[in-house]
Design a protein around this motif. Structure first.
Motif, short mmCIF file in Angstrom:
data_model
loop_
_atom_site.label_atom_id
_atom_site.label_comp_id
_atom_site.label_asym_id
_atom_site.label_seq_id
_atom_site.Cartn_x
_atom_site.Cartn_y
_atom_site.Cartn_z
N GLU A 275 -21.14 1.30 -10.16
CA GLU A 275 -21.57 0.08 -10.86
C GLU A 275 -21.72 -1.08 -9.88
O GLU A 275 -22.66 -1.88 -9.99
N ARG A 276 -20.80 -1.18 -8.93
CA ARG A 276 -20.87 -2.26 -7.94
C ARG A 276 -22.10 -2.10 -7.06
O ARG A 276 -22.79 -3.07 -6.74
N SER A 277 -22.42 -0.85 -6.69
CA SER A 277 -23.61 -0.59 -5.87
C SER A 277 -24.89 -0.94 -6.62
O SER A 277 -25.81 -1.52 -6.06
N GLN A 278 -24.92 -0.63 -7.92
CA GLN A 278 -26.10 -0.94 -8.73
C GLN A 278 -26.30 -2.45 -8.86
O GLN A 278 -27.42 -2.95 -8.85
N ARG A 279 -25.20 -3.18 -8.98
CA ARG A 279 -25.30 -4.66 -9.08
C ARG A 279 -25.84 -5.26 -7.80
O ARG A 279 -26.53 -6.29 -7.82
N MET A 280 -25.51 -4.63 -6.66
CA MET A 280 -25.94 -5.19 -5.37
C MET A 280 -27.38 -4.84 -5.04
O MET A 280 -28.02 -5.51 -4.23
#
Length: 281
Positions: A275-280
């Motif tokens: 999820e953090r990677s997708q936000r970035m």
């Protein structure tokens, strides 16, 4: 959530100029907030998902279009599934302008979920949310009117003037503070009882009667909650984190973690990292 002092007493910080705190909470994962209390009344109305408040020795489950109210100073914890909820916190200093001794107000919705007054409160929550989303001219006045009307409905329909709150939970608060701060230690009911001069069997009955969970289970919930926080905030190996937080029985820890959060620790970390990677991106 507002700032918590040493993880047990919540200081409500107003986010509206009239002196209350109101916001919409959107939570994408299951979670747990350890036992704490605050100098305000706290109302939560669920729009989707589920919350379970544990206080007065009972589990209070609230689902969509239901609300829970926790009286000032009452020790409670919260377990949640993914949810969308509206949170209203009304400090005592706001209430005392209209009600004498607001710290004695003892709220309860048990058995009253089907009453017109209950539905009025749910409708008022949704009205508050609309007012604060649209923020038209004079919205703070409309907010104040809605909150005061809600407060009147709550006091007249969900309190008993012959059954006020007392300070009987002060010893339990000291125990909660101690456990929250020493959860990494090899805590046993006998050790905690000795710390406070109680008989172990008496302390077990007292804690279970006033919180609804055993002291041993609460220690485990605290450990799992802190493990969860470190899982999403660090890259430290899971086994190292379990040792850090006193979770020496790996099998039991994984089973209880999955029960609380719906996934195993490594799965939670991978999910958060994705999820953090997708936000970035």
């Amino acid at each position: 959530m507002s700032q918590m002092t040493r993880q047990h007493h919540e200081n409500v910080v107003s986010n509206l100029d009239i002196g209350i705190r109101f916001y919409e909470s959107n939570v994408a994962t299951s979670g747990y907030v350890p036992f704490h209390w605050h100098s305000s009344i706290e109302l939560v109305c669920v729009l989707a998902g589920q919350l379970t408040f544990q206080f007065d020795g009972q589990a209070h489950v609230i689902r969509a279009n239901q609300f829970s109210i926790v009286s000032s100073g009452v020790i409670h914890d919260v377990t949640n599934t993914p949810n969308r909820s509206l949170v209203l916190q009304i400090p005592l200093r706001f209430i005392e302008r209209y009600v004498a001794h607001p710290e004695r107000l003892n709220f309860s919705t048990v058995g009253l979920e089907a009453t017109p007054a209950y539905q009025e409160v749910v409708a008022a929550f949704k009205r508050l949310n609309q007012i604060n989303q649209e923020r038209q001219r004079g919205y703070l006045i409309d907010t104040g009117i809605t909150v005061l009307t809600m407060l009147k409905t709550l006091i007249l329909n969900f309190t008993d003037p012959d059954d006020p709150l007392t300070e009987s939970s002060s010893s339990l608060k000291s125990i909660v503070i101690y456990v929250n701060e020493h959860y990494r230690d090899k805590l046993s009911v006998k050790a905690v009882a000795h710390q406070f001069g109680y008989n172990a069997s008496y302390l077990s009955r007292l804690f279970k009667a006033q919180t609804g969970v055993t002291l041993g289970r609460y220690v485990y919930l605290i450990r799992l909650n802190n493990l969860y926080r470190d899982l999403i905030d660090t890259d430290t190996p899971v086994d190292v984190l379990m040792d850090k937080h006193g979770l020496t029985n790996r099998r039991t820890a994984r089973e209880m973690f999955q029960e609380m959060y719906g996934s195993l620790p490594k799965q939670i970390r991978l999910q958060y990292q994705r999820e953090r990677s997708q936000r970035m991106d």
